[in-house]
Design an enzyme around this catalytic site. Structure first.
Site, PDB file in Angstrom:
ATOM      1  N   HIS A  58       0.840  -1.204   0.000  1.00  0.00           N
ATOM      2  CA  HIS A  58       0.000   0.000   0.000  1.00  0.00           C
ATOM      3  C   HIS A  58       0.871   1.249   0.000  1.00  0.00           C
ATOM      4  O   HIS A  58       1.933   1.272   0.636  1.00  0.00           O
ATOM      5  CB  HIS A  58      -0.894   0.031   1.238  1.00  0.00           C
ATOM      6  CG  HIS A  58      -1.985  -0.986   1.218  1.00  0.00           C
ATOM      7  ND1 HIS A  58      -3.194  -0.749   1.830  1.00  0.00           N
ATOM      8  CD2 HIS A  58      -2.055  -2.222   0.673  1.00  0.00           C
ATOM      9  CE1 HIS A  58      -3.972  -1.811   1.666  1.00  0.00           C
ATOM     10  NE2 HIS A  58      -3.301  -2.720   0.981  1.00  0.00           N
ATOM     11  N   GLU A  60       0.648   4.065   1.546  1.00  0.00           N
ATOM     12  CA  GLU A  60       0.940   4.624   2.870  1.00  0.00           C
ATOM     13  C   GLU A  60       2.063   3.862   3.562  1.00  0.00           C
ATOM     14  O   GLU A  60       2.955   4.470   4.166  1.00  0.00           O
ATOM     15  CB  GLU A  60      -0.311   4.579   3.764  1.00  0.00           C
ATOM     16  CG  GLU A  60      -1.490   5.345   3.213  1.00  0.00           C
ATOM     17  CD  GLU A  60      -2.470   4.478   2.435  1.00  0.00           C
ATOM     18  OE1 GLU A  60      -3.680   4.720   2.549  1.00  0.00           O
ATOM     19  OE2 GLU A  60      -2.020   3.555   1.718  1.00  0.00           O
ATOM     20  N   CYS A  88      -6.901   2.228   4.894  1.00  0.00           N
ATOM     21  CA  CYS A  88      -7.518   1.032   5.449  1.00  0.00           C
ATOM     22  C   CYS A  88      -7.056   0.839   6.899  1.00  0.00           C
ATOM     23  O   CYS A  88      -6.242   1.606   7.417  1.00  0.00           O
ATOM     24  CB  CYS A  88      -7.140  -0.190   4.611  1.00  0.00           C
ATOM     25  SG  CYS A  88      -5.390  -0.668   4.746  1.00  0.00           S
ATOM     26  N   CYS A  91      -3.204   0.423   7.154  1.00  0.00           N
ATOM     27  CA  CYS A  91      -2.449   1.660   6.926  1.00  0.00           C
ATOM     28  C   CYS A  91      -2.690   2.672   8.041  1.00  0.00           C
ATOM     29  O   CYS A  91      -1.762   3.356   8.473  1.00  0.00           O
ATOM     30  CB  CYS A  91      -2.802   2.250   5.570  1.00  0.00           C
ATOM     31  SG  CYS A  91      -2.220   1.228   4.202  1.00  0.00           S
TER      32      CYS A  91
END
Length: 162
Positions: A58, A60, A88, A91
């Site tokens: 991801h 992040e 999410c 993250c």
């Protein structure tokens, strides 16, 4: 840390959108993230889950890893993170663990969002760190980028089935 204005938020979110576009070109879900400190971008990342076949790819998380290495510390208490889509659970947990003080995001994520959509870790009083969250910056543009990506993917899938 200076107080950002709406125009500044929109400018930095535009940078995150550009980063998300790089990911989309590579077949990644278009999530882009930028870290800003002292009115300057200090790191950028986009999703690489497909390229690396890594569920941790991801934007992040990649951004946090990069910043921690460059700062020589896991405490990132001097940056603002801009991300095109609501983080999410994974993250958001990482952002909190790294002590990021401010998160600015574009569109909401009703299926996985952890900043108000599905959960809101930023306001959970049981946790020892709070993140100031500024939601909905360039929401329509961020949401449109996401919708267009998935629309294209669905069209490609239908074409392959024919």
């Amino acid at each position: 840390m200076q107080k950002e204005t709406q125009a500044m938020h929109e400018f930095w979110m535009g940078e995150a959108l550009e980063e998300a576009s790089f990911g989309a070109i590579q077949g990644e879900v278009p999530v882009g993230a930028v870290a800003v400190a002292e009115n300057e971008i200090i790191a950028k990342a986009h999703n690489i889950r497909e390229a690396n076949q890594d569920p941790l790819g991801h934007a992040e998380l990649l951004l946090i890893k990069q910043l921690s290495r460059e700062h020589g510390s896991w405490r990132l208490n001097d940056v603002t993170i801009y991300v095109t889509c609501e983080p999410c659970i994974m993250c958001m947990g990482a952002l909190m663990q790294s002590r990021v003080p401010r998160l600015v995001f574009g569109c909401f994520e009703p299926k996985f969002g952890a900043c108000g959509s599905l959960y809101d870790f930023s306001r959970d009083e049981r946790l020892n760190h709070r993140i100031e969250v500024v939601p909905g910056i360039l929401h329509d543009t961020c949401s449109s980028q996401m919708r267009e990506f998935f629309k294209t993917i669905r069209l490609q899938e239908r074409t392959l089935k024919i």
